[in-house]
Design a protein around this motif. Structure first.
Motif, short mmCIF file in Angstrom:
data_model
loop_
_atom_site.label_atom_id
_atom_site.label_comp_id
_atom_site.label_asym_id
_atom_site.label_seq_id
_atom_site.Cartn_x
_atom_site.Cartn_y
_atom_site.Cartn_z
N ARG A 1 25.62 -60.27 11.98
CA ARG A 1 25.91 -59.11 12.82
C ARG A 1 25.47 -59.34 14.26
NH1 ARG A 1 23.88 -56.55 8.18
NH2 ARG A 1 21.87 -56.13 9.19
N TYR A 2 24.31 -59.96 14.45
CA TYR A 2 23.82 -60.22 15.81
C TYR A 2 24.78 -61.15 16.57
CZ TYR A 2 19.36 -58.61 13.80
OH TYR A 2 18.38 -57.91 13.16
N LEU A 3 25.25 -62.20 15.87
CA LEU A 3 26.03 -63.25 16.54
C LEU A 3 27.49 -62.88 16.74
CD1 LEU A 3 24.40 -66.29 14.71
CD2 LEU A 3 24.18 -65.75 17.14
N ASN A 4 27.99 -61.87 16.02
CA ASN A 4 29.36 -61.44 16.28
C ASN A 4 29.42 -60.16 17.11
OD1 ASN A 4 28.97 -59.24 14.57
ND2 ASN A 4 30.06 -60.14 12.84
N GLY A 5 28.25 -59.70 17.56
CA GLY A 5 28.20 -58.54 18.45
C GLY A 5 28.28 -57.20 17.77
N ASP B 1 20.00 -47.43 8.51
CA ASP B 1 20.65 -48.71 8.81
C ASP B 1 20.14 -49.34 10.10
OD1 ASP B 1 22.15 -48.49 6.53
OD2 ASP B 1 23.91 -47.67 7.53
N ALA B 2 19.68 -48.53 11.04
CA ALA B 2 19.16 -49.08 12.30
C ALA B 2 17.88 -49.88 12.08
CB ALA B 2 18.90 -47.96 13.30
N CYS B 3 17.18 -49.63 10.96
CA CYS B 3 15.94 -50.35 10.65
C CYS B 3 16.20 -51.63 9.85
CB CYS B 3 15.00 -49.47 9.82
SG CYS B 3 14.39 -48.00 10.67
N GLN B 4 17.40 -51.78 9.31
CA GLN B 4 17.70 -52.91 8.43
C GLN B 4 17.36 -54.23 9.10
OE1 GLN B 4 19.16 -52.46 5.31
NE2 GLN B 4 20.21 -54.33 4.78
N GLY B 5 16.54 -55.04 8.43
CA GLY B 5 16.18 -56.35 8.96
C GLY B 5 14.99 -56.36 9.88
N GLN B 6 14.50 -55.19 10.30
CA GLN B 6 13.33 -55.14 11.17
C GLN B 6 12.04 -55.22 10.35
OE1 GLN B 6 13.05 -52.57 14.55
NE2 GLN B 6 15.15 -51.86 14.32
N LEU B 7 10.96 -55.60 11.00
CA LEU B 7 9.67 -55.63 10.34
C LEU B 7 9.01 -54.25 10.45
CD1 LEU B 7 8.35 -59.12 11.49
CD2 LEU B 7 9.25 -58.48 9.25
N PRO B 8 8.31 -53.81 9.41
CA PRO B 8 7.78 -52.44 9.40
C PRO B 8 6.77 -52.13 10.49
CG PRO B 8 6.97 -53.71 7.51
CD PRO B 8 8.05 -54.52 8.14
N ASP B 9 5.93 -53.11 10.86
CA ASP B 9 4.94 -52.82 11.88
C ASP B 9 5.56 -52.74 13.27
OD1 ASP B 9 5.53 -55.53 11.84
OD2 ASP B 9 3.52 -56.17 12.39
N ALA C 1 13.90 -61.07 17.42
CA ALA C 1 14.93 -61.98 16.89
C ALA C 1 15.45 -62.89 18.01
CB ALA C 1 16.07 -61.19 16.27
N VAL C 2 15.64 -62.33 19.20
CA VAL C 2 16.09 -63.13 20.35
C VAL C 2 15.05 -64.19 20.69
CG1 VAL C 2 16.77 -63.04 22.78
CG2 VAL C 2 17.42 -61.19 21.24
N GLU C 3 13.77 -63.80 20.69
CA GLU C 3 12.71 -64.76 21.00
C GLU C 3 12.64 -65.86 19.95
OE1 GLU C 3 9.49 -62.01 21.17
OE2 GLU C 3 9.61 -61.76 23.36
N ALA C 4 12.83 -65.49 18.67
CA ALA C 4 12.78 -66.48 17.59
C ALA C 4 13.92 -67.48 17.72
CB ALA C 4 12.84 -65.78 16.24
N LEU C 5 15.12 -67.01 18.06
CA LEU C 5 16.26 -67.90 18.20
C LEU C 5 16.07 -68.86 19.36
CD1 LEU C 5 19.07 -68.66 17.19
CD2 LEU C 5 20.02 -66.95 18.74
N ALA C 6 15.55 -68.34 20.47
CA ALA C 6 15.30 -69.22 21.63
C ALA C 6 14.26 -70.28 21.29
CB ALA C 6 14.83 -68.38 22.82
N ALA C 7 13.22 -69.89 20.54
CA ALA C 7 12.19 -70.85 20.15
C ALA C 7 12.76 -71.94 19.26
CB ALA C 7 11.04 -70.13 19.43
N LEU C 8 13.62 -71.58 18.31
CA LEU C 8 14.23 -72.57 17.43
C LEU C 8 15.16 -73.51 18.19
CD1 LEU C 8 15.07 -70.33 14.34
CD2 LEU C 8 13.40 -72.18 14.41
N ALA C 9 15.76 -72.99 19.28
CA ALA C 9 16.66 -73.81 20.09
C ALA C 9 15.90 -74.63 21.14
CB ALA C 9 17.69 -72.93 20.78
#
Length: 267
Positions: free
Chosen positions: A57-61, A156-164, A69-77
């Motif tokens: 969902r993130y990558l198809n807009g 649904d807006a919380c789906q995939g987020q971390l609880p804290d 999630a953006v920070e994690a992707l940049a770190a992996l790249a």
């Protein structure tokens, strides 16, 4: 954080950039970073707290990703996160309202709208705390606890987020738990957010994979055994904790717990 809603057209004027163009640049940059990682969606899910479907969902807009999630992707790249975070800040942000050139309140409103999202969030948080403190003082209740901060998402807006990160852990209820020889697994549920997730109590040096499942919908997070492992899975949007299963595999040992499900242990 839920995306996909129809966007209104930007106001006319030489300095107004259509939000859709900003969004497209942001999504294109995300895709470029994903290509630089050389990882599949499944591999991204295994290396971050976000599921394969969330990354899709993130990558198809279709959905705006959380900042983490953006920070994690940049770190992996192996990329500097600053440019893509700048695009993330402006993506989906409503264009500033057109106001005539005049003194007074309209100018102050325009300045507020140009504040970064983090600054606006800080203003809202400080205001909420001040109101809660004033209410507690007026009530005269000694030792009374302040009400928990409102969650930052629901359903649904919380789906995939971390609880804290989303403050959904503030009203968390433990609905089921199981203990292995060396660790414990809990099924947690937030009524305010309408989400469920798995939490594990284990030694910080133990590698673990924590997951939550309802039917075919599964979210998981893998944490390395380097002493900084997380303790929660991403959240699953549910209307109730029934039929939800929480699992954790720690150093090769799997334990699961849930409502209306047989707790399972595998050694």
């Amino acid at each position: 954080m839920k995306a996909g809603a129809a966007r209104t057209a930007a106001p006319c004027g030489p300095s107004a950039a259509p939000p859709a163009q900003t969004d497209e640049a942001f999504v294109t940059t995300l895709r470029d970073l994903k290509e630089r990682t050389g990882l599949s969606l499944a591999a991204l899910a295994a290396r971050t707290p976000y599921s394969k479907s969330a990354w899709h969902r993130y990558l198809n807009g279709a959905q705006r990703p959380p900042r983490s999630a953006v920070e994690a992707l940049a770190a992996l790249a192996g990329a500097d996160p600053a440019p893509v975070l700048a695009l993330w800040e402006t993506a989906d942000r409503p264009p500033p309202a057109h106001t005539p050139s005049q003194d007074g309140p309209p100018a102050r409103t325009a300045r507020l709208r140009r504040l970064p999202l983090s600054a606006v969030a800080l203003i809202v948080t400080v205001t909420a705390v001040a109101v809660a403190l004033l209410a507690a003082d007026r009530s005269g209740a000694p030792g009374g606890r302040l009400a928990a901060a409102s969650p930052r998402c629901r359903g649904d807006a919380c789906q995939g987020q971390l609880p804290d990160v989303s403050a959904c852990d503030r009203d968390a209820q433990t609905k089921s738990k199981v203990r292995d020889a060396s660790y414990a697994v809990r099924l947690e549920y937030s009524p305010a957010c309408g989400t469920a997730w798995a939490e594990v109590d284990a030694d910080a040096s133990d590698a673990r994979v924590i997951s939550v499942r309802k039917g075919r919908d599964v979210l998981s997070a893998a944490y390395p055994g380097d002493g900084s492992g997380g303790s929660a899975s991403p959240m699953l949007a549910v209307t109730s904790p029934d039929d939800v299963e929480a699992c954790a595999k720690v150093d090769g040992k799997l334990a699961c717990t849930g409502l209306d499900a047989e707790p399972a242990e595998e050694h």
